[in-house]
Design a protein around this motif. Sequence first.
Motif, PDB file in Angstrom:
ATOM      1  N   VAL A 155      28.507 -57.941  69.793  1.00  9.76           N
ATOM      2  CA  VAL A 155      29.329 -59.147  69.671  1.00  9.76           C
ATOM      3  C   VAL A 155      28.571 -60.233  68.907  1.00  9.76           C
ATOM      4  CG1 VAL A 155      30.334 -61.067  70.974  1.00  9.76           C
ATOM      5  CG2 VAL A 155      30.751 -58.714  71.699  1.00  9.76           C
ATOM      6  N   LEU A 156      27.281 -60.381  69.193  1.00 15.55           N
ATOM      7  CA  LEU A 156      26.481 -61.429  68.557  1.00 15.55           C
ATOM      8  C   LEU A 156      26.200 -61.142  67.090  1.00 15.55           C
ATOM      9  CD1 LEU A 156      23.884 -62.208  71.368  1.00 15.55           C
ATOM     10  CD2 LEU A 156      25.506 -63.834  70.388  1.00 15.55           C
ATOM     11  N   TYR A 157      25.919 -59.874  66.765  1.00 11.86           N
ATOM     12  CA  TYR A 157      25.395 -59.557  65.432  1.00 11.86           C
ATOM     13  C   TYR A 157      26.339 -58.715  64.569  1.00 11.86           C
ATOM     14  CZ  TYR A 157      20.916 -61.381  66.999  1.00 11.86           C
ATOM     15  OH  TYR A 157      19.917 -62.198  67.465  1.00 11.86           O
ATOM     16  N   GLY A 158      27.262 -57.996  65.195  1.00 15.85           N
ATOM     17  CA  GLY A 158      28.227 -57.229  64.422  1.00 15.85           C
ATOM     18  C   GLY A 158      27.745 -55.888  63.911  1.00 15.85           C
ATOM     19  N   LEU A 159      26.467 -55.578  64.063  1.00 16.72           N
ATOM     20  CA  LEU A 159      25.920 -54.299  63.616  1.00 16.72           C
ATOM     21  C   LEU A 159      26.094 -53.267  64.723  1.00 16.72           C
ATOM     22  CD1 LEU A 159      24.271 -52.624  61.539  1.00 16.72           C
ATOM     23  CD2 LEU A 159      22.207 -53.455  62.690  1.00 16.72           C
ATOM     24  N   LYS A 231      16.386 -62.970  74.199  1.00 17.81           N
ATOM     25  CA  LYS A 231      15.846 -62.668  72.870  1.00 17.81           C
ATOM     26  C   LYS A 231      16.966 -62.494  71.851  1.00 17.81           C
ATOM     27  CE  LYS A 231      12.231 -62.116  71.563  1.00 17.81           C
ATOM     28  NZ  LYS A 231      11.296 -62.978  70.791  1.00 17.81           N
ATOM     29  N   LEU A 232      18.046 -61.826  72.247  1.00 14.62           N
ATOM     30  CA  LEU A 232      19.188 -61.665  71.355  1.00 14.62           C
ATOM     31  C   LEU A 232      19.775 -63.024  70.965  1.00 14.62           C
ATOM     32  CD1 LEU A 232      20.989 -58.667  73.105  1.00 14.62           C
ATOM     33  CD2 LEU A 232      19.939 -58.621  70.828  1.00 14.62           C
ATOM     34  N   LEU A 233      19.888 -63.915  71.933  1.00 12.92           N
ATOM     35  CA  LEU A 233      20.437 -65.240  71.667  1.00 12.92           C
ATOM     36  C   LEU A 233      19.503 -66.073  70.802  1.00 12.92           C
ATOM     37  CD1 LEU A 233      21.817 -65.991  75.238  1.00 12.92           C
ATOM     38  CD2 LEU A 233      23.196 -65.617  73.186  1.00 12.92           C
ATOM     39  N   VAL A 234      18.205 -66.023  71.101  1.00  7.01           N
ATOM     40  CA  VAL A 234      17.234 -66.821  70.347  1.00  7.01           C
ATOM     41  C   VAL A 234      17.167 -66.387  68.890  1.00  7.01           C
ATOM     42  CG1 VAL A 234      14.762 -67.306  70.075  1.00  7.01           C
ATOM     43  CG2 VAL A 234      15.824 -67.475  72.329  1.00  7.01           C
TER      44      VAL A 234
END
Length: 257
Positions: A155-159, A231-234
Amino acid sequence: MKNNIREGVLVKRLMILLPVLNEAEGLGVILKTIPYKALEKKGWDAEVLIVDGKSKDASRQIGIDAGCNVIVQPSRGKGEAVRVGIDHAIRNTYDAVVMFDADQTYNPNDMLPMLEHLRPGHVVVGNRLTSLMSNDAMSPLNWIGNHILTWSAVVLYGLEIHDVCSGYWLFDRQALLRMNLNSMDFEIEAEMYAQCAISGIPLANIPVSYGARIGEAKLGSLRDGSSILRKLLVRKLFPFPVEEELGDGKLAFESNH
Protein backbone atom coordinates in the motif's frame (compact mmCIF):
# COMPACT_ATOMS: atom_id res chain seq x y z
CA MET A 1 34.81 -8.58 -12.25
CA LYS A 2 36.80 -11.63 -11.24
CA ASN A 3 34.94 -14.03 -13.52
CA ASN A 4 36.60 -17.28 -14.61
CA ILE A 5 36.24 -19.29 -17.79
CA ARG A 6 35.84 -23.03 -17.27
CA GLU A 7 35.49 -25.33 -20.27
CA GLY A 8 34.34 -22.40 -22.37
CA VAL A 9 31.64 -21.33 -19.86
CA LEU A 10 31.69 -18.00 -18.02
CA VAL A 11 31.65 -18.70 -14.28
CA LYS A 12 30.04 -16.04 -12.08
CA ARG A 13 30.86 -15.44 -8.44
CA LEU A 14 28.09 -15.93 -5.86
CA MET A 15 28.45 -14.89 -2.23
CA ILE A 16 26.23 -16.79 0.20
CA LEU A 17 25.68 -14.43 3.14
CA LEU A 18 24.74 -15.93 6.49
CA PRO A 19 24.10 -13.44 9.33
CA VAL A 20 24.77 -15.40 12.52
CA LEU A 21 24.26 -14.91 16.25
CA ASN A 22 24.53 -18.02 18.43
CA GLU A 23 23.45 -20.41 15.67
CA ALA A 24 25.73 -23.35 16.50
CA GLU A 25 22.75 -25.72 16.62
CA GLY A 26 21.74 -25.10 13.01
CA LEU A 27 24.78 -23.65 11.26
CA GLY A 28 26.73 -26.88 10.79
CA VAL A 29 23.77 -28.60 9.12
CA ILE A 30 23.13 -25.62 6.83
CA LEU A 31 26.77 -25.50 5.70
CA LYS A 32 26.68 -29.19 4.79
CA THR A 33 23.57 -28.78 2.63
CA ILE A 34 24.65 -25.88 0.43
CA PRO A 35 24.33 -27.18 -3.17
CA TYR A 36 27.82 -26.38 -4.42
CA LYS A 37 27.80 -28.98 -7.22
CA ALA A 38 24.43 -27.87 -8.56
CA LEU A 39 25.57 -24.25 -8.44
CA GLU A 40 28.74 -25.11 -10.31
CA LYS A 41 26.72 -26.84 -13.03
CA LYS A 42 24.69 -23.65 -13.43
CA GLY A 43 27.86 -21.57 -13.80
CA TRP A 44 28.21 -20.21 -10.27
CA ASP A 45 31.33 -20.29 -8.12
CA ALA A 46 29.89 -20.01 -4.60
CA GLU A 47 31.62 -18.88 -1.41
CA VAL A 48 30.08 -18.53 2.05
CA LEU A 49 30.52 -15.42 4.16
CA ILE A 50 29.40 -15.63 7.79
CA VAL A 51 28.89 -12.29 9.54
CA ASP A 52 28.86 -13.03 13.24
CA GLY A 53 27.34 -10.74 15.86
CA LYS A 54 29.81 -11.75 18.59
CA SER A 55 28.28 -15.17 19.23
CA LYS A 56 28.92 -16.74 22.62
CA ASP A 57 28.63 -20.28 21.29
CA ALA A 58 30.75 -22.16 18.72
CA SER A 59 29.22 -20.47 15.65
CA ARG A 60 32.43 -18.79 14.52
CA GLN A 61 34.54 -21.90 14.91
CA ILE A 62 31.99 -24.01 13.03
CA GLY A 63 32.20 -21.58 10.14
CA ILE A 64 36.00 -21.49 10.14
CA ASP A 65 36.25 -25.29 10.34
CA ALA A 66 33.90 -25.54 7.34
CA GLY A 67 36.17 -23.32 5.24
CA CYS A 68 33.96 -20.23 5.28
CA ASN A 69 35.07 -16.64 5.45
CA VAL A 70 34.02 -15.23 8.82
CA ILE A 71 33.67 -11.58 9.78
CA VAL A 72 32.89 -10.46 13.32
CA GLN A 73 30.65 -7.40 12.98
CA PRO A 74 31.39 -4.22 14.96
CA SER A 75 28.39 -4.52 17.29
CA ARG A 76 25.22 -6.60 16.95
CA GLY A 77 22.00 -6.69 14.99
CA LYS A 78 20.90 -8.40 11.80
CA GLY A 79 20.68 -5.15 9.87
CA GLU A 80 24.29 -4.32 10.62
CA ALA A 81 25.34 -7.87 9.71
CA VAL A 82 23.61 -7.66 6.33
CA ARG A 83 25.14 -4.27 5.59
CA VAL A 84 28.62 -5.54 6.51
CA GLY A 85 28.05 -8.48 4.17
CA ILE A 86 26.85 -6.25 1.32
CA ASP A 87 29.88 -4.00 1.75
CA HIS A 88 32.16 -7.05 1.59
CA ALA A 89 30.44 -8.32 -1.55
CA ILE A 90 30.78 -4.97 -3.33
CA ARG A 91 34.44 -4.55 -2.41
CA ASN A 92 35.25 -8.09 -3.52
CA THR A 93 33.34 -7.81 -6.84
CA TYR A 94 30.87 -10.67 -6.45
CA ASP A 95 28.34 -10.96 -9.28
CA ALA A 96 25.44 -11.82 -6.95
CA VAL A 97 24.63 -12.25 -3.26
CA VAL A 98 22.10 -14.61 -1.74
CA MET A 99 21.28 -14.29 1.95
CA PHE A 100 19.22 -16.39 4.33
CA ASP A 101 19.14 -17.29 8.03
CA ALA A 102 21.32 -20.08 9.39
CA ASP A 103 18.74 -21.56 11.80
CA GLN A 104 17.46 -24.24 9.38
CA THR A 105 14.22 -22.38 8.67
CA TYR A 106 15.34 -21.95 5.05
CA ASN A 107 16.47 -24.63 2.60
CA PRO A 108 19.75 -23.78 0.81
CA ASN A 109 18.51 -25.65 -2.28
CA ASP A 110 15.81 -23.02 -2.80
CA MET A 111 18.49 -20.65 -4.04
CA LEU A 112 18.65 -22.69 -7.28
CA PRO A 113 15.19 -21.71 -8.64
CA MET A 114 15.76 -18.19 -7.32
CA LEU A 115 18.93 -17.93 -9.39
CA GLU A 116 16.99 -19.08 -12.45
CA HIS A 117 14.83 -15.96 -12.11
CA LEU A 118 17.70 -13.52 -11.47
CA ARG A 119 18.20 -10.88 -14.15
CA PRO A 120 20.79 -8.07 -14.41
CA GLY A 121 19.98 -5.33 -11.91
CA HIS A 122 17.17 -7.36 -10.31
CA VAL A 123 16.32 -8.71 -6.86
CA VAL A 124 14.58 -12.02 -6.08
CA VAL A 125 12.74 -12.59 -2.78
CA GLY A 126 11.79 -15.98 -1.37
CA ASN A 127 8.13 -16.08 -0.34
CA ARG A 128 7.55 -18.16 2.82
CA LEU A 129 3.81 -17.51 3.03
CA THR A 130 2.71 -20.42 0.86
CA SER A 131 1.69 -24.06 1.23
CA LEU A 132 5.42 -24.91 1.37
CA MET A 133 5.58 -23.61 4.94
CA SER A 134 5.69 -26.28 7.67
CA ASN A 135 2.75 -26.28 10.06
CA ASP A 136 5.00 -25.60 13.05
CA ALA A 137 7.13 -22.93 11.38
CA MET A 138 5.13 -19.86 12.40
CA SER A 139 2.53 -19.06 15.05
CA PRO A 140 -0.90 -17.82 13.93
CA LEU A 141 -0.07 -14.39 15.35
CA ASN A 142 3.17 -14.19 13.37
CA TRP A 143 1.41 -15.42 10.23
CA ILE A 144 -1.20 -12.66 10.53
CA GLY A 145 1.47 -10.09 11.36
CA ASN A 146 3.54 -11.01 8.30
CA HIS A 147 0.53 -10.61 6.04
CA ILE A 148 -0.38 -7.24 7.58
CA LEU A 149 3.18 -5.93 7.19
CA THR A 150 3.36 -7.16 3.60
CA TRP A 151 0.01 -5.56 2.77
CA SER A 152 1.14 -2.32 4.42
CA ALA A 153 4.36 -2.30 2.40
CA VAL A 154 2.55 -2.71 -0.90
CA VAL A 155 0.00 0.00 0.00
CA LEU A 156 2.82 2.41 0.89
CA TYR A 157 5.15 1.73 -2.03
CA GLY A 158 3.12 0.03 -4.76
CA LEU A 159 5.84 -2.51 -5.60
CA GLU A 160 4.52 -6.09 -5.54
CA ILE A 161 6.02 -8.30 -2.86
CA HIS A 162 4.50 -11.42 -1.33
CA ASP A 163 6.53 -11.62 1.91
CA VAL A 164 8.21 -8.40 3.00
CA CYS A 165 9.74 -10.00 6.11
CA SER A 166 11.33 -12.92 4.27
CA GLY A 167 14.96 -13.54 5.15
CA TYR A 168 15.72 -15.16 1.78
CA TRP A 169 16.96 -12.53 -0.69
CA LEU A 170 19.01 -12.69 -3.88
CA PHE A 171 20.69 -9.61 -5.38
CA ASP A 172 22.38 -9.06 -8.70
CA ARG A 173 25.49 -6.91 -8.26
CA GLN A 174 23.97 -3.88 -9.99
CA ALA A 175 21.02 -3.98 -7.60
CA LEU A 176 23.40 -4.40 -4.68
CA LEU A 177 25.21 -1.20 -5.65
CA ARG A 178 21.91 0.69 -5.33
CA MET A 179 21.10 -0.50 -1.80
CA ASN A 180 21.12 2.60 0.42
CA LEU A 181 20.50 1.16 3.89
CA ASN A 182 20.90 2.19 7.52
CA SER A 183 18.97 -0.50 9.45
CA MET A 184 20.67 -2.08 12.42
CA ASP A 185 18.26 -4.92 13.26
CA PHE A 186 15.32 -7.00 11.99
CA GLU A 187 13.81 -4.13 10.00
CA ILE A 188 16.53 -4.65 7.36
CA GLU A 189 14.34 -6.69 4.98
CA ALA A 190 11.61 -4.05 5.00
CA GLU A 191 14.21 -1.40 4.22
CA MET A 192 15.64 -3.46 1.36
CA TYR A 193 12.13 -3.70 -0.09
CA ALA A 194 11.62 0.05 0.36
CA GLN A 195 14.93 0.71 -1.37
CA CYS A 196 13.89 -1.42 -4.34
CA ALA A 197 10.70 0.61 -4.66
CA ILE A 198 12.45 3.96 -4.21
CA SER A 199 15.20 3.14 -6.73
CA GLY A 200 13.03 1.32 -9.25
CA ILE A 201 14.82 -2.00 -8.80
CA PRO A 202 12.74 -4.83 -10.33
CA LEU A 203 11.74 -7.49 -7.79
CA ALA A 204 10.60 -11.09 -8.39
CA ASN A 205 8.78 -13.28 -5.86
CA ILE A 206 9.58 -17.01 -5.73
CA PRO A 207 7.97 -19.53 -3.31
CA VAL A 208 10.41 -21.11 -0.85
CA SER A 209 10.00 -23.68 1.89
CA TYR A 210 10.05 -22.58 5.52
CA GLY A 211 10.44 -24.75 8.62
CA ALA A 212 10.63 -24.43 12.39
CA ARG A 213 13.82 -22.77 13.55
CA ILE A 214 16.54 -24.54 15.51
CA GLY A 215 17.56 -22.76 18.69
CA GLU A 216 16.19 -19.72 20.51
CA ALA A 217 13.96 -17.33 18.57
CA LYS A 218 15.33 -13.79 18.28
CA LEU A 219 12.39 -12.04 16.59
CA GLY A 220 9.67 -10.71 18.92
CA SER A 221 6.16 -10.47 17.46
CA LEU A 222 4.92 -7.05 18.63
CA ARG A 223 8.17 -5.16 19.28
CA ASP A 224 9.93 -6.11 16.05
CA GLY A 225 6.73 -5.87 14.01
CA SER A 226 6.38 -2.27 15.17
CA SER A 227 10.01 -1.54 14.21
CA ILE A 228 9.44 -3.02 10.75
CA LEU A 229 6.32 -0.90 10.16
CA ARG A 230 8.10 2.19 11.45
CA LYS A 231 10.97 1.62 9.02
CA LEU A 232 8.53 1.35 6.12
CA LEU A 233 6.90 4.63 7.15
CA VAL A 234 10.20 6.45 7.75
CA ARG A 235 11.67 5.46 4.39
CA LYS A 236 8.45 6.57 2.70
CA LEU A 237 8.77 10.00 4.32
CA PHE A 238 12.57 10.20 4.00
CA PRO A 239 13.68 8.22 0.92
CA PHE A 240 17.37 9.01 1.47
CA PRO A 241 18.41 7.70 4.89
CA VAL A 242 21.18 9.01 7.10
CA GLU A 243 23.71 6.19 7.08
CA GLU A 244 24.55 4.51 10.38
CA GLU A 245 28.30 3.94 10.53
CA LEU A 246 29.43 0.33 10.61
CA GLY A 247 31.67 0.68 13.65
CA ASP A 248 35.17 2.12 13.34
CA GLY A 249 36.07 0.04 10.31
CA LYS A 250 38.20 -2.34 12.39
CA LEU A 251 36.28 -5.51 11.58
CA ALA A 252 37.76 -8.78 12.75
CA PHE A 253 38.33 -11.12 9.81
CA GLU A 254 38.76 -14.80 10.50
CA SER A 255 39.19 -17.45 7.85
CA ASN A 256 40.98 -20.69 7.20
CA HIS A 257 41.58 -19.77 3.53
